[in-house]
Every structure is written in C-alpha cells, then in structure tokens.
Write a protein that holds these residues in place. Structure first.
Motif, PDB file in Angstrom:
ATOM      1  N   ALA A   1       0.866  -1.180   0.000  1.00 34.25           N
ATOM      2  CA  ALA A   1       0.000   0.000   0.000  1.00 34.25           C
ATOM      3  C   ALA A   1       0.901   1.229   0.000  1.00 34.25           C
ATOM      4  CB  ALA A   1      -0.904   0.003   1.224  1.00 34.25           C
ATOM      5  N   ALA A   2       0.824   2.019  -1.070  1.00 36.63           N
ATOM      6  CA  ALA A   2       1.694   3.194  -1.198  1.00 36.63           C
ATOM      7  C   ALA A   2       1.044   4.218  -2.115  1.00 36.63           C
ATOM      8  CB  ALA A   2       3.055   2.788  -1.765  1.00 36.63           C
ATOM      9  N   THR A   3       1.320   5.494  -1.862  1.00 37.03           N
ATOM     10  CA  THR A   3       0.766   6.575  -2.659  1.00 37.03           C
ATOM     11  C   THR A   3       1.181   6.469  -4.121  1.00 37.03           C
ATOM     12  OG1 THR A   3       0.877   7.994  -0.729  1.00 37.03           O
ATOM     13  CG2 THR A   3       0.572   9.082  -2.835  1.00 37.03           C
ATOM     14  N   HIS A   4       2.469   6.153  -4.339  1.00 35.11           N
ATOM     15  CA  HIS A   4       3.009   6.034  -5.694  1.00 35.11           C
ATOM     16  C   HIS A   4       3.565   4.632  -5.900  1.00 35.11           C
ATOM     17  CE1 HIS A   4       3.173  10.367  -4.836  1.00 35.11           C
ATOM     18  NE2 HIS A   4       2.837  10.480  -6.111  1.00 35.11           N
ATOM     19  N   GLN A   5       3.758   4.251  -7.156  1.00 34.26           N
ATOM     20  CA  GLN A   5       4.269   2.925  -7.488  1.00 34.26           C
ATOM     21  C   GLN A   5       5.654   2.718  -6.880  1.00 34.26           C
ATOM     22  OE1 GLN A   5       4.487   2.185 -11.677  1.00 34.26           O
ATOM     23  NE2 GLN A   5       5.007   0.036 -11.408  1.00 34.26           N
ATOM     24  N   PRO A   6       5.809   1.712  -6.004  1.00 38.61           N
ATOM     25  CA  PRO A   6       7.131   1.439  -5.426  1.00 38.61           C
ATOM     26  C   PRO A   6       8.120   0.989  -6.497  1.00 38.61           C
ATOM     27  CG  PRO A   6       5.391   0.385  -4.153  1.00 38.61           C
ATOM     28  CD  PRO A   6       4.767   0.871  -5.426  1.00 38.61           C
ATOM     29  N   VAL A   7       9.393   1.302  -6.280  1.00 36.20           N
ATOM     30  CA  VAL A   7      10.447   0.923  -7.206  1.00 36.20           C
ATOM     31  C   VAL A   7      11.341  -0.109  -6.507  1.00 36.20           C
ATOM     32  CG1 VAL A   7      12.443   1.736  -8.522  1.00 36.20           C
ATOM     33  CG2 VAL A   7      10.413   3.181  -8.300  1.00 36.20           C
ATOM     34  N   PRO A   8      11.547  -1.279  -7.121  1.00 35.85           N
ATOM     35  CA  PRO A   8      12.397  -2.294  -6.495  1.00 35.85           C
ATOM     36  C   PRO A   8      13.840  -1.812  -6.367  1.00 35.85           C
ATOM     37  CG  PRO A   8      11.110  -3.235  -8.287  1.00 35.85           C
ATOM     38  CD  PRO A   8      10.947  -1.744  -8.358  1.00 35.85           C
ATOM     39  N   PRO A   9      14.595  -2.409  -5.437  1.00 36.89           N
ATOM     40  CA  PRO A   9      16.011  -2.063  -5.305  1.00 36.89           C
ATOM     41  C   PRO A   9      16.777  -2.394  -6.587  1.00 36.89           C
ATOM     42  CG  PRO A   9      15.279  -3.453  -3.484  1.00 36.89           C
ATOM     43  CD  PRO A   9      14.170  -3.412  -4.479  1.00 36.89           C
ATOM     44  N   GLU A  10      17.941  -1.804  -6.721  1.00 32.52           N
ATOM     45  CA  GLU A  10      18.800  -2.086  -7.870  1.00 32.52           C
ATOM     46  C   GLU A  10      19.271  -3.537  -7.825  1.00 32.52           C
ATOM     47  OE1 GLU A  10      19.585  -0.044 -10.439  1.00 32.52           O
ATOM     48  OE2 GLU A  10      18.144   1.351  -9.545  1.00 32.52           O
ATOM     49  N   ALA A  11      19.583  -4.087  -8.987  1.00 29.92           N
ATOM     50  CA  ALA A  11      20.117  -5.449  -9.070  1.00 29.92           C
ATOM     51  C   ALA A  11      21.493  -5.493  -8.429  1.00 29.92           C
ATOM     52  CB  ALA A  11      20.194  -5.886 -10.526  1.00 29.92           C
ATOM     53  N   ALA A  12      21.777  -6.578  -7.730  1.00 30.72           N
ATOM     54  CA  ALA A  12      23.097  -6.769  -7.130  1.00 30.72           C
ATOM     55  C   ALA A  12      24.019  -7.393  -8.173  1.00 30.72           C
ATOM     56  CB  ALA A  12      22.988  -7.677  -5.905  1.00 30.72           C
ATOM     57  N   ALA A  13      25.277  -6.990  -8.160  1.00 26.21           N
ATOM     58  CA  ALA A  13      26.256  -7.502  -9.121  1.00 26.21           C
ATOM     59  C   ALA A  13      26.331  -9.020  -9.035  1.00 26.21           C
ATOM     60  CB  ALA A  13      27.618  -6.887  -8.852  1.00 26.21           C
TER      61      ALA A  13
ATOM     62  N   PRO B   1      17.673  -8.570  -4.887  1.00 20.00           N
ATOM     63  CA  PRO B   1      17.323  -8.882  -3.499  1.00 20.00           C
ATOM     64  C   PRO B   1      16.479  -7.759  -2.904  1.00 20.00           C
ATOM     65  CG  PRO B   1      19.700  -8.532  -3.736  1.00 20.00           C
ATOM     66  CD  PRO B   1      19.089  -8.361  -5.078  1.00 20.00           C
ATOM     67  N   VAL B   2      15.549  -8.131  -2.015  1.00 19.34           N
ATOM     68  CA  VAL B   2      14.611  -7.156  -1.467  1.00 19.34           C
ATOM     69  C   VAL B   2      14.266  -7.502  -0.027  1.00 19.34           C
ATOM     70  CG1 VAL B   2      12.538  -8.393  -2.243  1.00 19.34           C
ATOM     71  CG2 VAL B   2      12.455  -5.906  -1.975  1.00 19.34           C
ATOM     72  N   GLU B   3      13.960  -6.469   0.748  1.00 18.72           N
ATOM     73  CA  GLU B   3      13.376  -6.623   2.071  1.00 18.72           C
ATOM     74  C   GLU B   3      12.142  -5.729   2.114  1.00 18.72           C
ATOM     75  OE1 GLU B   3      16.047  -6.029   5.338  1.00 18.72           O
ATOM     76  OE2 GLU B   3      17.206  -7.805   4.839  1.00 18.72           O
ATOM     77  N   PHE B   4      11.164  -6.146   2.923  1.00 19.62           N
ATOM     78  CA  PHE B   4       9.914  -5.404   3.020  1.00 19.62           C
ATOM     79  C   PHE B   4       9.781  -4.777   4.390  1.00 19.62           C
ATOM     80  CE2 PHE B   4       9.201  -8.494  -0.319  1.00 19.62           C
ATOM     81  CZ  PHE B   4       8.689  -7.690  -1.321  1.00 19.62           C
ATOM     82  N   ASP B   5       9.279  -3.547   4.414  1.00 21.04           N
ATOM     83  CA  ASP B   5       8.973  -2.847   5.658  1.00 21.04           C
ATOM     84  C   ASP B   5       7.499  -3.060   5.975  1.00 21.04           C
ATOM     85  OD1 ASP B   5      11.536  -1.603   6.020  1.00 21.04           O
ATOM     86  OD2 ASP B   5      11.015  -0.296   4.337  1.00 21.04           O
TER      87      ASP B   5
ATOM     88  N   TYR C   1      -1.393 -18.029   2.492  1.00 24.33           N
ATOM     89  CA  TYR C   1      -1.040 -16.777   3.160  1.00 24.33           C
ATOM     90  C   TYR C   1      -1.048 -15.627   2.167  1.00 24.33           C
ATOM     91  CZ  TYR C   1       0.540 -20.122   6.599  1.00 24.33           C
ATOM     92  OH  TYR C   1       0.590 -21.163   7.486  1.00 24.33           O
ATOM     93  N   SER C   2      -1.566 -14.500   2.608  1.00 27.17           N
ATOM     94  CA  SER C   2      -1.539 -13.266   1.841  1.00 27.17           C
ATOM     95  C   SER C   2      -0.574 -12.317   2.545  1.00 27.17           C
ATOM     96  CB  SER C   2      -2.950 -12.666   1.792  1.00 27.17           C
ATOM     97  OG  SER C   2      -2.916 -11.406   1.171  1.00 27.17           O
ATOM     98  N   PHE C   3       0.371 -11.751   1.785  1.00 21.09           N
ATOM     99  CA  PHE C   3       1.387 -10.869   2.359  1.00 21.09           C
ATOM    100  C   PHE C   3       1.152  -9.428   1.939  1.00 21.09           C
ATOM    101  CE2 PHE C   3       3.343 -15.050   1.936  1.00 21.09           C
ATOM    102  CZ  PHE C   3       3.738 -15.279   3.240  1.00 21.09           C
ATOM    103  N   ARG C   4       1.291  -8.513   2.885  1.00 21.37           N
ATOM    104  CA  ARG C   4       1.186  -7.077   2.643  1.00 21.37           C
ATOM    105  C   ARG C   4       2.409  -6.404   3.244  1.00 21.37           C
ATOM    106  NH1 ARG C   4      -3.780  -4.259   0.739  1.00 21.37           N
ATOM    107  NH2 ARG C   4      -5.205  -5.952   0.325  1.00 21.37           N
ATOM    108  N   ALA C   5       2.758  -5.239   2.711  1.00 21.01           N
ATOM    109  CA  ALA C   5       3.888  -4.468   3.228  1.00 21.01           C
ATOM    110  C   ALA C   5       3.604  -2.983   3.039  1.00 21.01           C
ATOM    111  CB  ALA C   5       5.174  -4.853   2.504  1.00 21.01           C
ATOM    112  N   SER C   6       4.374  -2.167   3.752  1.00 21.75           N
ATOM    113  CA  SER C   6       4.235  -0.720   3.605  1.00 21.75           C
ATOM    114  C   SER C   6       5.315  -0.141   2.695  1.00 21.75           C
ATOM    115  CB  SER C   6       4.299  -0.039   4.971  1.00 21.75           C
ATOM    116  OG  SER C   6       5.527  -0.322   5.609  1.00 21.75           O
ATOM    117  N   GLY C   7       6.335  -0.938   2.376  1.00 20.12           N
ATOM    118  CA  GLY C   7       7.408  -0.481   1.498  1.00 20.12           C
ATOM    119  C   GLY C   7       8.403  -1.584   1.234  1.00 20.12           C
ATOM    120  N   MET C   8       9.320  -1.329   0.297  1.00 21.04           N
ATOM    121  CA  MET C   8      10.393  -2.276  -0.006  1.00 21.04           C
ATOM    122  C   MET C   8      11.706  -1.532  -0.116  1.00 21.04           C
ATOM    123  SD  MET C   8      10.190  -3.326  -4.021  1.00 21.04           S
ATOM    124  CE  MET C   8       8.482  -3.294  -4.461  1.00 21.04           C
ATOM    125  N   ARG C   9      12.802  -2.243   0.126  1.00 24.99           N
ATOM    126  CA  ARG C   9      14.144  -1.635   0.079  1.00 24.99           C
ATOM    127  C   ARG C   9      15.180  -2.720  -0.160  1.00 24.99           C
ATOM    128  NH1 ARG C   9      15.736  -3.320   5.068  1.00 24.99           N
ATOM    129  NH2 ARG C   9      14.093  -3.382   6.616  1.00 24.99           N
TER     130      ARG C   9
END
Length: 143
Positions: free
Chosen positions: A75-87, A93-97, A116-124
């Motif tokens: 759930a976010a005001t704007h479309q979340p952007v995934p983290p950059e690709a790791a070399a 790789p991602v973690e959720f807040d 199970y249904s998963f929800r998050a407030s953000g990703m990083r």
C-alpha cells in the motif's frame, strides 16, 4: 481476540534465506469497482492508499515448488520501485517494511489448505535497516 485479520511478521520469519524480486511492480485491480475498459486500482481498507503487487522468489532451498514464488502487496501513494540489481545476481534482493500476513483457507483441487496473503508498507535493498525505503517512481521522475 488480540489477532485480527492481519498480523505483523519480520522478514526473517517469512523469508529466512532472503527474497528476490522477479516481476514488475503493478497496480492491483479492484474487480468489484472495475468495468470493461475502465480498470480501477484497489485501495487498502485501512489506509486508503493504492495497492501494488510484486512477485517475489523465496530463496529457501527447502521451500516446496508451489511456494517458491509469492506475491507481496504494497500500500503506497506512488508505485514502489524495487532495489537495484546486485552484481552477479540474476534477481534483485529485497526486504519489506511493515510486513504483515493474513492466513486463509484455499481450495486446491477440492482439497483445502492454509495459504497466506502478504502485505507491506514499502520495499528496500537488504541491509538498509536505517535507510529510507526505496523512493517511489514519482520521486525519481522529479530528480
């Protein structure tokens, strides 16, 4: 009862071996409010924010084939952007807040099972526990 519909979990509870983004972040369609040719994005019942979804690969080597890829809704005001690709890695790789889980009973060929249904407030990006979540697309366009 203290547990309502959703309850909070940590990344380590759900993805002890890590998680990787394997799709684009997309708006979740509200099928009740949408009509042919007029899609409406779902909003979160608690916050009223638009809901986005992203498919994630669970890196647990012992996870069953059917459980390897899960969808996390954000759930976010704007479309979340995934983290950059790791070399050297094919996935990001991602973690959720603010990760929450809602268990429910699903039918699988006539056999009920717990899903199970998963929800998050953000990703990083992993390891950025003190950092702000990855900026939304709208913030990047302004830069």
């Amino acid at each position: 009862m203290a547990i309502k519909n959703r309850f909070a979990v940590t990344m380590g509870d759900v993805f002890p071996h890590g998680a990787y983004v394997v799709s684009e972040v997309e708006p979740v369609r509200d099928f009740d409010k949408s009509s042919a040719g007029r899609p409406v994005q779902q909003t979160d019942k608690d916050s009223g924010l638009p809901v986005w979804s992203v498919s994630v690969l669970d890196a647990d080597p012992e996870a069953r084939r059917a459980d390897k890829t899960v969808v996390v809704k954000i759930a976010a005001t704007h479309q979340p952007v995934p983290p950059e690709a790791a070399a050297g890695l094919p996935f990001r790789p991602v973690e959720f807040d603010g990760l929450t889980v809602t268990p429910y009973v699903a039918e699988n060929g006539g056999r009920p099972r717990v899903a199970y249904s998963f929800r998050a407030s953000g990703m990083r990006a992993p390891g950025n526990h003190g950092a702000k979540p990855v900026p939304h697309k709208a913030n990047q366009d302004a830069a």
